[in-house]
Design a protein around this motif. Structure first.
Motif, PDB file in Angstrom:
ATOM      1  N   GLY A  46      40.881  49.827 -35.209  1.00 43.49           N
ATOM      2  CA  GLY A  46      40.013  50.873 -35.733  1.00 43.49           C
ATOM      3  C   GLY A  46      40.349  51.370 -37.117  1.00 43.49           C
ATOM      4  N   LEU A  47      41.212  50.652 -37.835  1.00 40.14           N
ATOM      5  CA  LEU A  47      41.592  51.057 -39.186  1.00 40.14           C
ATOM      6  C   LEU A  47      40.687  50.416 -40.225  1.00 40.14           C
ATOM      7  CD1 LEU A  47      45.480  50.680 -38.981  1.00 40.14           C
ATOM      8  CD2 LEU A  47      44.192  52.834 -38.988  1.00 40.14           C
ATOM      9  N   ALA A  48      40.367  51.160 -41.268  1.00 39.23           N
ATOM     10  CA  ALA A  48      39.735  50.569 -42.449  1.00 39.23           C
ATOM     11  C   ALA A  48      40.799  49.795 -43.224  1.00 39.23           C
ATOM     12  CB  ALA A  48      39.127  51.649 -43.323  1.00 39.23           C
ATOM     13  N   CYS A  49      40.358  48.792 -43.968  1.00 41.60           N
ATOM     14  CA  CYS A  49      41.268  47.939 -44.734  1.00 41.60           C
ATOM     15  C   CYS A  49      40.985  48.099 -46.221  1.00 41.60           C
ATOM     16  CB  CYS A  49      41.091  46.473 -44.320  1.00 41.60           C
ATOM     17  SG  CYS A  49      41.490  46.175 -42.589  1.00 41.60           S
ATOM     18  N   ILE A  50      42.019  48.502 -46.953  1.00 39.00           N
ATOM     19  CA  ILE A  50      41.913  48.777 -48.382  1.00 39.00           C
ATOM     20  C   ILE A  50      43.058  48.060 -49.070  1.00 39.00           C
ATOM     21  CG2 ILE A  50      41.942  50.613 -50.135  1.00 39.00           C
ATOM     22  CD1 ILE A  50      40.962  52.533 -47.941  1.00 39.00           C
ATOM     23  N   SER A  51      42.845  47.630 -50.301  1.00 40.56           N
ATOM     24  CA  SER A  51      43.964  47.065 -51.055  1.00 40.56           C
ATOM     25  C   SER A  51      43.792  47.354 -52.538  1.00 40.56           C
ATOM     26  CB  SER A  51      44.088  45.554 -50.840  1.00 40.56           C
ATOM     27  OG  SER A  51      45.329  45.096 -51.368  1.00 40.56           O
ATOM     28  N   THR A  52      44.924  47.418 -53.217  1.00 42.68           N
ATOM     29  CA  THR A  52      44.933  47.584 -54.664  1.00 42.68           C
ATOM     30  C   THR A  52      44.850  46.214 -55.311  1.00 42.68           C
ATOM     31  OG1 THR A  52      46.300  49.573 -54.474  1.00 42.68           O
ATOM     32  CG2 THR A  52      46.204  48.509 -56.625  1.00 42.68           C
ATOM     33  N   ALA A  53      43.857  46.060 -56.164  1.00 39.18           N
ATOM     34  CA  ALA A  53      43.703  44.817 -56.916  1.00 39.18           C
ATOM     35  C   ALA A  53      44.286  45.008 -58.318  1.00 39.18           C
ATOM     36  CB  ALA A  53      42.228  44.444 -57.001  1.00 39.18           C
ATOM     37  N   PHE A  54      44.828  43.922 -58.874  1.00 38.74           N
ATOM     38  CA  PHE A  54      45.471  44.026 -60.185  1.00 38.74           C
ATOM     39  C   PHE A  54      44.877  43.098 -61.233  1.00 38.74           C
ATOM     40  CE2 PHE A  54      48.449  45.768 -57.183  1.00 38.74           C
ATOM     41  CZ  PHE A  54      49.011  46.850 -57.846  1.00 38.74           C
ATOM     42  N   ASP A  55      44.002  42.187 -60.809  1.00 39.49           N
ATOM     43  CA  ASP A  55      43.322  41.320 -61.756  1.00 39.49           C
ATOM     44  C   ASP A  55      42.067  40.788 -61.084  1.00 39.49           C
ATOM     45  OD1 ASP A  55      44.401  39.475 -59.936  1.00 39.49           O
ATOM     46  OD2 ASP A  55      44.687  37.959 -61.490  1.00 39.49           O
ATOM     47  N   ASP A  56      41.261  40.012 -61.836  1.00 41.10           N
ATOM     48  CA  ASP A  56      39.992  39.577 -61.272  1.00 41.10           C
ATOM     49  C   ASP A  56      40.161  38.575 -60.133  1.00 41.10           C
ATOM     50  OD1 ASP A  56      40.868  37.545 -62.914  1.00 41.10           O
ATOM     51  OD2 ASP A  56      39.031  37.389 -64.092  1.00 41.10           O
ATOM     52  N   THR A  57      41.290  37.846 -60.107  1.00 37.69           N
ATOM     53  CA  THR A  57      41.478  36.913 -58.992  1.00 37.69           C
ATOM     54  C   THR A  57      41.740  37.665 -57.694  1.00 37.69           C
ATOM     55  OG1 THR A  57      43.871  36.655 -59.342  1.00 37.69           O
ATOM     56  CG2 THR A  57      42.408  35.168 -60.561  1.00 37.69           C
ATOM     57  N   ALA A 103      34.052  47.079 -59.755  1.00 39.64           N
ATOM     58  CA  ALA A 103      32.765  47.748 -59.576  1.00 39.64           C
ATOM     59  C   ALA A 103      31.659  46.758 -59.251  1.00 39.64           C
ATOM     60  CB  ALA A 103      32.418  48.534 -60.836  1.00 39.64           C
ATOM     61  N   ALA A 104      31.727  45.569 -59.841  1.00 35.14           N
ATOM     62  CA  ALA A 104      30.671  44.565 -59.661  1.00 35.14           C
ATOM     63  C   ALA A 104      30.584  44.052 -58.225  1.00 35.14           C
ATOM     64  CB  ALA A 104      30.882  43.403 -60.620  1.00 35.14           C
ATOM     65  N   THR A 105      31.637  44.248 -57.414  1.00 36.20           N
ATOM     66  CA  THR A 105      31.586  43.806 -56.022  1.00 36.20           C
ATOM     67  C   THR A 105      30.647  44.670 -55.186  1.00 36.20           C
ATOM     68  OG1 THR A 105      33.424  45.225 -55.289  1.00 36.20           O
ATOM     69  CG2 THR A 105      33.987  43.019 -56.161  1.00 36.20           C
ATOM     70  N   GLY A 106      30.359  45.871 -55.652  1.00 32.92           N
ATOM     71  CA  GLY A 106      29.555  46.796 -54.876  1.00 32.92           C
ATOM     72  C   GLY A 106      30.333  47.559 -53.826  1.00 32.92           C
ATOM     73  N   ARG A 107      31.626  47.314 -53.757  1.00 31.94           N
ATOM     74  CA  ARG A 107      32.456  48.007 -52.770  1.00 31.94           C
ATOM     75  C   ARG A 107      32.944  49.345 -53.339  1.00 31.94           C
ATOM     76  NH1 ARG A 107      33.110  44.567 -48.721  1.00 31.94           N
ATOM     77  NH2 ARG A 107      32.785  42.352 -49.157  1.00 31.94           N
ATOM     78  N   PRO A 108      33.258  50.324 -52.470  1.00 32.18           N
ATOM     79  CA  PRO A 108      33.793  51.586 -52.976  1.00 32.18           C
ATOM     80  C   PRO A 108      35.069  51.346 -53.781  1.00 32.18           C
ATOM     81  CG  PRO A 108      33.210  51.777 -50.646  1.00 32.18           C
ATOM     82  CD  PRO A 108      33.109  50.324 -51.005  1.00 32.18           C
ATOM     83  N   VAL A 109      35.226  52.120 -54.839  1.00 34.35           N
ATOM     84  CA  VAL A 109      36.412  51.995 -55.701  1.00 34.35           C
ATOM     85  C   VAL A 109      37.140  53.332 -55.739  1.00 34.35           C
ATOM     86  CG1 VAL A 109      37.273  51.523 -58.021  1.00 34.35           C
ATOM     87  CG2 VAL A 109      35.331  50.204 -57.116  1.00 34.35           C
ATOM     88  N   LEU A 110      38.437  53.286 -55.433  1.00 36.72           N
ATOM     89  CA  LEU A 110      39.331  54.430 -55.557  1.00 36.72           C
ATOM     90  C   LEU A 110      40.165  54.213 -56.802  1.00 36.72           C
ATOM     91  CD1 LEU A 110      40.664  54.474 -51.867  1.00 36.72           C
ATOM     92  CD2 LEU A 110      38.549  55.477 -52.731  1.00 36.72           C
ATOM     93  N   GLY A 147      34.891  51.673 -44.284  1.00 39.48           N
ATOM     94  CA  GLY A 147      35.287  51.234 -42.953  1.00 39.48           C
ATOM     95  C   GLY A 147      34.513  51.895 -41.834  1.00 39.48           C
ATOM     96  N   GLY A 148      33.220  52.110 -42.042  1.00 40.73           N
ATOM     97  CA  GLY A 148      32.409  52.715 -41.009  1.00 40.73           C
ATOM     98  C   GLY A 148      32.507  54.222 -40.934  1.00 40.73           C
ATOM     99  N   ARG A 149      33.203  54.834 -41.876  1.00 41.33           N
ATOM    100  CA  ARG A 149      33.372  56.287 -41.863  1.00 41.33           C
ATOM    101  C   ARG A 149      32.832  56.882 -43.141  1.00 41.33           C
ATOM    102  NH1 ARG A 149      37.539  59.945 -43.218  1.00 41.33           N
ATOM    103  NH2 ARG A 149      37.577  61.783 -41.891  1.00 41.33           N
ATOM    104  N   ASP A 150      32.031  57.942 -43.013  1.00 41.77           N
ATOM    105  CA  ASP A 150      31.519  58.644 -44.184  1.00 41.77           C
ATOM    106  C   ASP A 150      32.645  59.474 -44.799  1.00 41.77           C
ATOM    107  OD1 ASP A 150      28.896  57.676 -44.003  1.00 41.77           O
ATOM    108  OD2 ASP A 150      28.364  59.204 -42.525  1.00 41.77           O
ATOM    109  N   VAL A 151      32.809  59.333 -46.093  1.00 40.71           N
ATOM    110  CA  VAL A 151      33.859  60.038 -46.827  1.00 40.71           C
ATOM    111  C   VAL A 151      33.179  60.884 -47.890  1.00 40.71           C
ATOM    112  CG1 VAL A 151      35.877  59.778 -48.320  1.00 40.71           C
ATOM    113  CG2 VAL A 151      35.478  58.148 -46.450  1.00 40.71           C
ATOM    114  N   GLY A 152      33.399  62.183 -47.827  1.00 36.27           N
ATOM    115  CA  GLY A 152      32.754  63.032 -48.810  1.00 36.27           C
ATOM    116  C   GLY A 152      32.915  64.495 -48.499  1.00 36.27           C
ATOM    117  N   PRO A 153      32.198  65.352 -49.235  1.00 36.83           N
ATOM    118  CA  PRO A 153      32.335  66.807 -49.087  1.00 36.83           C
ATOM    119  C   PRO A 153      32.063  67.262 -47.659  1.00 36.83           C
ATOM    120  CG  PRO A 153      31.046  66.255 -51.039  1.00 36.83           C
ATOM    121  CD  PRO A 153      31.230  64.979 -50.282  1.00 36.83           C
ATOM    122  N   GLY A 154      32.898  68.182 -47.197  1.00 33.34           N
ATOM    123  CA  GLY A 154      32.713  68.761 -45.878  1.00 33.34           C
ATOM    124  C   GLY A 154      33.296  67.938 -44.747  1.00 33.34           C
ATOM    125  N   ARG A 155      33.791  66.756 -45.044  1.00 37.04           N
ATOM    126  CA  ARG A 155      34.350  65.885 -44.003  1.00 37.04           C
ATOM    127  C   ARG A 155      35.879  65.881 -44.088  1.00 37.04           C
ATOM    128  NH1 ARG A 155      30.275  63.049 -41.728  1.00 37.04           N
ATOM    129  NH2 ARG A 155      28.313  62.958 -42.886  1.00 37.04           N
TER     130      ARG A 155
END
Length: 344
Positions: A107-118, A148-155, A7-15
């Motif tokens: 200004g919020l990032a949008c995330i959702s939990t997916a449960f199947d390929d649809t 993973a195949a979408t290329g989007r970050p995965v939590l 969502g436009g924000r770097d997420v990682g060590p030191g942040r």
């Protein structure tokens, strides 16, 4: 390890950790309530809103066989039939776009939990900022491959998972295009207790899998989130609700607005406390530095008189020689007359 961008924000060590507010089914079937949750999440300073994208039919089947009922007497949902519980808890898919539109405007990032390929495909079309895979689905390797195949970050939450299961999950993610998954320490109990957090596991996950780590937390208090921040979490996820008293499938372990605000402020403060590796006096310690002890003449002395423990002492403030020089001073003589206490 390098970070990821969500969502436009770097997420990682030191942040500062990305604070994700999980709405789940706490909208109680009302789009207006869902939008109100988005507004309070943004107002509390969280970084992201998270949904769950499923229907009863994507999670289970409409069966009344005994195994399709929750029989754990300790569960919040004891006696509920899975189909009916998921019907109550799901967020209608046609709500996702207006929820995401409002969230992004605030200004919020949008995330959702997916449960199947649809649901993965649907969320990809909505340009979701990151995909979450729940602890229960960690063993759903086809789902992980699709995410993973979408290329989007995965939590990926790791509640209940054995090392062998995490090995397979991380391997699947990386083979399918997600080189930098974020593994979330999670206790899959609703609600969970601090005693079961086992946050030491985060460092082990980071070392074993050379990955980013975070926390998906089901405790009601902010203490686990603060501890996780101190231990290097790059993501902190908590469930939220407008009001626990109003009910909702996950309300019992969800934060109300004032609690979310406290969490956001606390996580930021704990992270700021970590700072950097630093030795020597800081600017803010200048006054304290002067109050260190040093060597002073404390009695009148005549020129040529030998220094002794009677006429010199180590006292505050720090205007004299450092205490380390005392042995050398006691071998010397005074070079002039001294009428009052003074630093050497």
């Amino acid at each position: 390890m390098n970070g990821v961008r969500i969502g436009g924000r770097d997420v990682g060590p030191g942040r500062r950790p990305l604070v994700i507010a999980e709405m789940s089914g706490n909208h109680n079937g009302s789009l207006d309530s869902a939008l109100e949750i988005v507004r309070f999440v943004a107002g509390c300073g969280a970084d992201a809103i998270k949904l769950q994208t499923f229907t009863p039919g994507t999670l289970t089947i409409d069966s009344r066989r005994p195994e399709f009922f929750i029989d754990d007497p300790e569960s919040l949902w004891h006696g509920r039939r899975l189909w009916e519980l998921y019907e109550e808890a799901h967020t209608p898919w046609d709500w996702h776009a207006p929820i995401f539109d409002l969230a992004r405007s605030l200004g919020l990032a949008c995330i959702s939990t997916a449960f199947d390929d649809t649901s993965v495909a649907f969320l990809d079309e909505l340009r979701v900022d990151a995909l979450k895979v729940a602890s229960f689905e960690l063993v759903h390797l086809p789902l992980l491959a699709a995410a993973a195949a979408t290329g989007r970050p995965v939590l990926l939450s790791t509640g209940m998972a054995t090392l062998a299961e995490i090995d397979a999950a991380v391997g699947t993610l990386r083979q399918s295009g997600c080189a930098r998954p974020v593994l979330l320490k999670c206790t899959s109990a609703y609600s969970a207790s601090e005693e079961d957090a086992d946050l030491a596991t985060m460092a082990d996950l980071a070392r074993r899998y050379d990955c980013l780590v975070g926390l998906s937390d089901h405790t009601l208090r902010p203490l686990v989130a603060y501890a996780a921040t101190a231990l290097g979490a790059v993501v902190v996820e908590k469930h939220v609700t407008l009001s626990r008293a109003a009910g909702g499938v996950d309300a019992a372990f969800s934060l109300e607005p004032a609690e979310l605000r406290e969490l956001v402020e606390g996580v930021a403060l704990v992270h700021s406390c970590l700072g950097t590796v630093s030795y020597g006096p800081r600017k803010v310690e200048a006054t304290s530095l002067r109050e260190r002890p040093s060597i002073y003449v404390v009695r009148p002395m005549s020129r040529g008189e030998r220094f002794t423990t009677e006429n010199v002492r180590i006292i505050r403030p720090g205007d004299g020689l450092a205490p380390a020089h005392l042995d050398r001073v006691l071998l010397a003589r005074c070079t002039r007359d001294v009428g009052e206490p003074m630093p050497l």
